[in-house]
Design a protein around this motif. Structure first.
Motif, PDB file in Angstrom:
ATOM      1  N   ALA A 117      -8.614  19.106   1.349  1.00 20.74           N
ATOM      2  CA  ALA A 117      -7.522  19.389   0.410  1.00 20.74           C
ATOM      3  C   ALA A 117      -7.556  18.480  -0.804  1.00 20.74           C
ATOM      4  O   ALA A 117      -6.794  18.697  -1.751  1.00 20.74           O
ATOM      5  N   TYR A 118      -8.441  17.462  -0.805  1.00 18.21           N
ATOM      6  CA  TYR A 118      -8.508  16.572  -1.960  1.00 18.21           C
ATOM      7  C   TYR A 118      -9.758  16.891  -2.776  1.00 18.21           C
ATOM      8  O   TYR A 118     -10.861  17.022  -2.242  1.00 18.21           O
ATOM      9  N   ARG A 119      -9.567  16.995  -4.098  1.00 14.68           N
ATOM     10  CA  ARG A 119     -10.681  17.276  -5.010  1.00 14.68           C
ATOM     11  C   ARG A 119     -11.102  15.968  -5.687  1.00 14.68           C
ATOM     12  O   ARG A 119     -10.283  15.289  -6.316  1.00 14.68           O
ATOM     13  N   PRO A 120     -12.359  15.527  -5.516  1.00 14.54           N
ATOM     14  CA  PRO A 120     -12.817  14.284  -6.147  1.00 14.54           C
ATOM     15  C   PRO A 120     -12.541  14.279  -7.640  1.00 14.54           C
ATOM     16  O   PRO A 120     -12.730  15.284  -8.337  1.00 14.54           O
ATOM     17  N   GLY A 121     -12.078  13.148  -8.141  1.00 15.36           N
ATOM     18  CA  GLY A 121     -11.742  12.990  -9.544  1.00 15.36           C
ATOM     19  C   GLY A 121     -10.275  13.187  -9.850  1.00 15.36           C
ATOM     20  O   GLY A 121      -9.829  12.893 -10.954  1.00 15.36           O
ATOM     21  N   ALA A 122      -9.508  13.657  -8.870  1.00 12.32           N
ATOM     22  CA  ALA A 122      -8.088  13.897  -9.119  1.00 12.32           C
ATOM     23  C   ALA A 122      -7.299  12.599  -9.182  1.00 12.32           C
ATOM     24  O   ALA A 122      -6.289  12.518  -9.873  1.00 12.32           O
ATOM     25  N   ASP A 123      -7.751  11.558  -8.471  1.00 14.31           N
ATOM     26  CA  ASP A 123      -7.037  10.283  -8.462  1.00 14.31           C
ATOM     27  C   ASP A 123      -8.060   9.161  -8.383  1.00 14.31           C
ATOM     28  O   ASP A 123      -8.874   9.110  -7.457  1.00 14.31           O
ATOM     29  N   ALA A 124      -8.022   8.248  -9.352  1.00 11.75           N
ATOM     30  CA  ALA A 124      -9.012   7.177  -9.410  1.00 11.75           C
ATOM     31  C   ALA A 124      -8.892   6.227  -8.217  1.00 11.75           C
ATOM     32  O   ALA A 124      -9.904   5.718  -7.704  1.00 11.75           O
ATOM     33  N   GLU A 125      -7.667   5.941  -7.755  1.00 12.00           N
ATOM     34  CA  GLU A 125      -7.474   5.031  -6.630  1.00 12.00           C
ATOM     35  C   GLU A 125      -8.078   5.610  -5.354  1.00 12.00           C
ATOM     36  O   GLU A 125      -8.739   4.898  -4.580  1.00 12.00           O
ATOM     37  N   LEU A 177      -9.377  -5.402  -1.059  1.00 13.12           N
ATOM     38  CA  LEU A 177      -9.910  -4.709   0.120  1.00 13.12           C
ATOM     39  C   LEU A 177      -8.777  -4.059   0.916  1.00 13.12           C
ATOM     40  O   LEU A 177      -8.895  -2.895   1.335  1.00 13.12           O
ATOM     41  N   ARG A 178      -7.679  -4.794   1.116  1.00 14.34           N
ATOM     42  CA  ARG A 178      -6.556  -4.230   1.863  1.00 14.34           C
ATOM     43  C   ARG A 178      -5.970  -3.008   1.151  1.00 14.34           C
ATOM     44  O   ARG A 178      -5.612  -2.016   1.790  1.00 14.34           O
ATOM     45  N   ARG A 179      -5.873  -3.071  -0.195  1.00 16.83           N
ATOM     46  CA  ARG A 179      -5.324  -1.944  -0.943  1.00 16.83           C
ATOM     47  C   ARG A 179      -6.231  -0.729  -0.825  1.00 16.83           C
ATOM     48  O   ARG A 179      -5.761   0.399  -0.630  1.00 16.83           O
ATOM     49  N   ARG A 180      -7.533  -0.935  -0.928  1.00 18.05           N
ATOM     50  CA  ARG A 180      -8.480   0.176  -0.799  1.00 18.05           C
ATOM     51  C   ARG A 180      -8.400   0.797   0.606  1.00 18.05           C
ATOM     52  O   ARG A 180      -8.416   2.030   0.762  1.00 18.05           O
ATOM     53  N   LEU A 181      -8.290  -0.047   1.628  1.00 19.54           N
ATOM     54  CA  LEU A 181      -8.228   0.471   2.989  1.00 19.54           C
ATOM     55  C   LEU A 181      -6.928   1.239   3.230  1.00 19.54           C
ATOM     56  O   LEU A 181      -6.926   2.305   3.859  1.00 19.54           O
ATOM     57  N   ALA A 182      -5.811   0.712   2.718  1.00 18.90           N
ATOM     58  CA  ALA A 182      -4.526   1.392   2.888  1.00 18.90           C
ATOM     59  C   ALA A 182      -4.528   2.747   2.189  1.00 18.90           C
ATOM     60  O   ALA A 182      -4.027   3.746   2.734  1.00 18.90           O
ATOM     61  N   THR A 183      -5.109   2.811   0.997  1.00 16.87           N
ATOM     62  CA  THR A 183      -5.180   4.080   0.271  1.00 16.87           C
ATOM     63  C   THR A 183      -6.023   5.091   1.033  1.00 16.87           C
ATOM     64  O   THR A 183      -5.677   6.280   1.120  1.00 16.87           O
ATOM     65  N   TYR A 184      -7.136   4.616   1.613  1.00 16.30           N
ATOM     66  CA  TYR A 184      -7.993   5.521   2.385  1.00 16.30           C
ATOM     67  C   TYR A 184      -7.247   6.060   3.603  1.00 16.30           C
ATOM     68  O   TYR A 184      -7.291   7.279   3.891  1.00 16.30           O
ATOM     69  N   ASP A 186     -10.463   7.864  -5.208  1.00 13.43           N
ATOM     70  CA  ASP A 186     -11.928   7.874  -5.375  1.00 13.43           C
ATOM     71  C   ASP A 186     -12.517   6.497  -5.075  1.00 13.43           C
ATOM     72  O   ASP A 186     -13.550   6.382  -4.407  1.00 13.43           O
ATOM     73  N   ALA A 187     -11.861   5.437  -5.577  1.00 14.93           N
ATOM     74  CA  ALA A 187     -12.351   4.079  -5.330  1.00 14.93           C
ATOM     75  C   ALA A 187     -12.268   3.741  -3.840  1.00 14.93           C
ATOM     76  O   ALA A 187     -13.162   3.095  -3.281  1.00 14.93           O
ATOM     77  N   ALA A 188     -11.190   4.182  -3.171  1.00 13.03           N
ATOM     78  CA  ALA A 188     -11.038   3.912  -1.748  1.00 13.03           C
ATOM     79  C   ALA A 188     -12.116   4.616  -0.936  1.00 13.03           C
ATOM     80  O   ALA A 188     -12.682   4.047   0.005  1.00 13.03           O
ATOM     81  N   LEU A 189     -12.430   5.859  -1.298  1.00  7.07           N
ATOM     82  CA  LEU A 189     -13.477   6.595  -0.596  1.00  7.07           C
ATOM     83  C   LEU A 189     -14.840   5.942  -0.798  1.00  7.07           C
ATOM     84  O   LEU A 189     -15.645   5.857   0.137  1.00  7.07           O
ATOM     85  N   ALA A 190     -15.077   5.451  -2.010  1.00  6.85           N
ATOM     86  CA  ALA A 190     -16.360   4.813  -2.295  1.00  6.85           C
ATOM     87  C   ALA A 190     -16.503   3.483  -1.558  1.00  6.85           C
ATOM     88  O   ALA A 190     -17.606   3.112  -1.129  1.00  6.85           O
ATOM     89  N   CYS A 191     -15.398   2.771  -1.388  1.00  5.21           N
ATOM     90  CA  CYS A 191     -15.446   1.442  -0.778  1.00  5.21           C
ATOM     91  C   CYS A 191     -15.395   1.462   0.744  1.00  5.21           C
ATOM     92  O   CYS A 191     -15.713   0.443   1.381  1.00  5.21           O
ATOM     93  N   HIS A 192     -14.978   2.570   1.344  1.00  5.74           N
ATOM     94  CA  HIS A 192     -14.727   2.569   2.785  1.00  5.74           C
ATOM     95  C   HIS A 192     -15.943   2.183   3.630  1.00  5.74           C
ATOM     96  O   HIS A 192     -15.804   1.390   4.576  1.00  5.74           O
TER      97      HIS A 192
END
Length: 440
Positions: free
Chosen positions: A393-401, A375-382, A403-409
């Motif tokens: 400026a970010y295109r979905p699918g460019a970075d899996a981490e 959870l902390r890693r996902r929040l920090a990435t977001y 994408d996962a952070a955006l989905a989990c927020h």
């Protein structure tokens, strides 16, 4: 005959060899400048309580040039030059024990709840009893505080010292109330130091209502009281908690707030002529904090513990404020509240990034720790990429981490958010955390 025998016994009693008259030592008031007074003609230990004139009480705080320095414990009074100064009490001892349960006292230990005098209390030094570091046990058992984000991500242990750090109006007192209502403790000792008078009644009626009041002791010293009484209030609350710990009980000690205690120390230090070093704080004001905080913790001999929670006001939302910085270095963990989260309607506004519990790895299971790290890693990435996403400026699918952070927020914010009257147990918080983030 009987009168003669009585007279003989009476006179023989007066002529005892060990009889020694004790004179009353009295000095004279030579200077009065606001709360600070100077007296001549008496020599008393620091901490002694004196009467000045007929109505004012003061405490000895130091010496200068052959004069005794005192600080007023009450409000303004009609004092005159050369008013008599007499000792009325020895240096600090606090009334402690089960007689105080359910009671509210002030900084001097006098009851202010209208329930009459406190009878059957015992004595304990205000400054505490010095312990060896080897008499302190490790923090090995978790403590349920009823707040989902703290139970799951900042797990508190029995005997831990934690600070709640935030600026004004971000929700420190509300979070404190949530923790008090649900905390698993035998005794709750609350020190309301330097806060608004209105908050005392509010705390009693909302946070300590019902059965919780019967196992609680409240020491209330509002902001308009003398700085000496504010410091004594914090020392008294800690002494009461120490006495219950010595009986083997689990104590929850709450000081709201530690910053007001430091402010009181600053007023006294500046009155004594100490140089202001860090943002107006003299060295003694900051040096006082470790002496207070280090008294909490576990006790190997009795098996009891003091879990201490201190609120720390960050002046101007500055995380590098001297009191915040000093407290952070001594405490076993700190919970930082974010004004940005509060403005977005997330309560309690716990900023997980800078918050930490230094004993969580000792008291939490491996699966729990893994889920908390995810959870902390996902929040920090977001948070690192939030501006890119908002600008497009970010295109979905460019970075899996990312994408996962955006989905989990949304799930992360839902995990942090909790209504004031809601209680989430430790087991429930861990189950929710591992259920969502355990397989990530």
């Amino acid at each position: 005959m009987m009168l003669t025998a009585f007279a003989a016994d009476y006179l023989s009693g007066l002529s005892r060899a060990d009889f020694a008259p004790k004179p009353t030592i009295s000095g004279r008031l030579s200077s009065c400048d606001g709360l600070l007074m100077e007296a001549v003609g008496l020599s008393l230990p620091v901490g002694t309580i004196c009467s000045v004139g007929d109505t004012v009480e003061a405490e000895v705080i130091g010496f200068r040039g052959g004069r005794t320095l005192l600080m007023n414990l009450g409000g303004p009074a009609p004092l005159l030059p050369q008013s008599p100064v007499r000792s009325i009490g020895p240096p600090g001892e606090a009334e402690v024990g089960a007689a105080l349960l359910g009671r509210v006292v002030d900084g001097a230990g006098k009851p202010i709840d209208g329930l009459g005098p406190i009878r059957g209390a015992e004595g304990w030094p205000l400054a505490g009893k010095l312990q060896s570091p080897l008499d302190r046990g490790r923090v090995l058992a978790p403590m349920d505080v009823g707040v989902r984000a703290i139970n799951g991500l900042l797990t508190i242990g029995q005997g831990q010292r934690v600070g709640i750090m935030a600026g004004s109006g971000v929700g420190k007192s509300v979070l404190l109330g949530m923790m008090v209502r649900a905390a698993e403790a035998d005794v709750v000792v609350v020190g309301l130091i330097g806060e608004r008078s209105r908050e005392v009644a509010d705390f009693l009626e909302t946070k300590l209502a019902g059965a919780a009041r019967e196992r609680a002791v409240v020491v209330a010293v509002p902001a308009n009281h003398s700085p000496v009484l504010r410091i004594r209030g914090a020392l008294r609350a800690t002494a009461i908690a120490e006495a219950f710990r010595a009986e083997g009980q689990r104590v929850l000690l709450i000081i709201d707030s530690l910053t007001r205690v430091a402010h009181a120390g600053r007023e006294i230090g500046l009155a004594l002529g100490e140089p202001a070093s860090a943002r107006g704080y003299p060295p003694s004001a900051i040096a006082m904090l470790p002496n207070l905080i280090e008294r909490a913790g576990t006790c190997v001999a009795s098996g009891g513990s003091i879990t201490a929670i201190y609120t720390v006001l960050a002046d101007g939302d500055d995380g590098n404020d001297p009191v915040v910085d000093a407290a952070r270095s001594i405490l076993d963990g700190h919970i930082v509240l974010s004004r940005a989260l509060a403005e977005r309607g997330v309560y309690p506004a716990i900023d997980l990034g800078p918050s930490v519990s230094r004993v969580m790895t000792d008291i939490a299971e491996a699966a729990h720790l893994r889920a908390a790290r995810v959870l902390r890693r996902r929040l920090a990435t977001y948070e690192e990429n939030r501006d890119l996403v908002l600008m497009g400026a970010y295109r979905p699918g460019a970075d899996a981490e990312i994408d996962a952070a955006l989905a989990c927020h949304p799930a992360i914010l839902e995990f942090i958010r909790q209504d004031e009257g809601e209680i989430v147990s430790l087991d429930m918080a861990v189950a929710e955390l591992t259920g969502v983030f355990g397989d990530a």
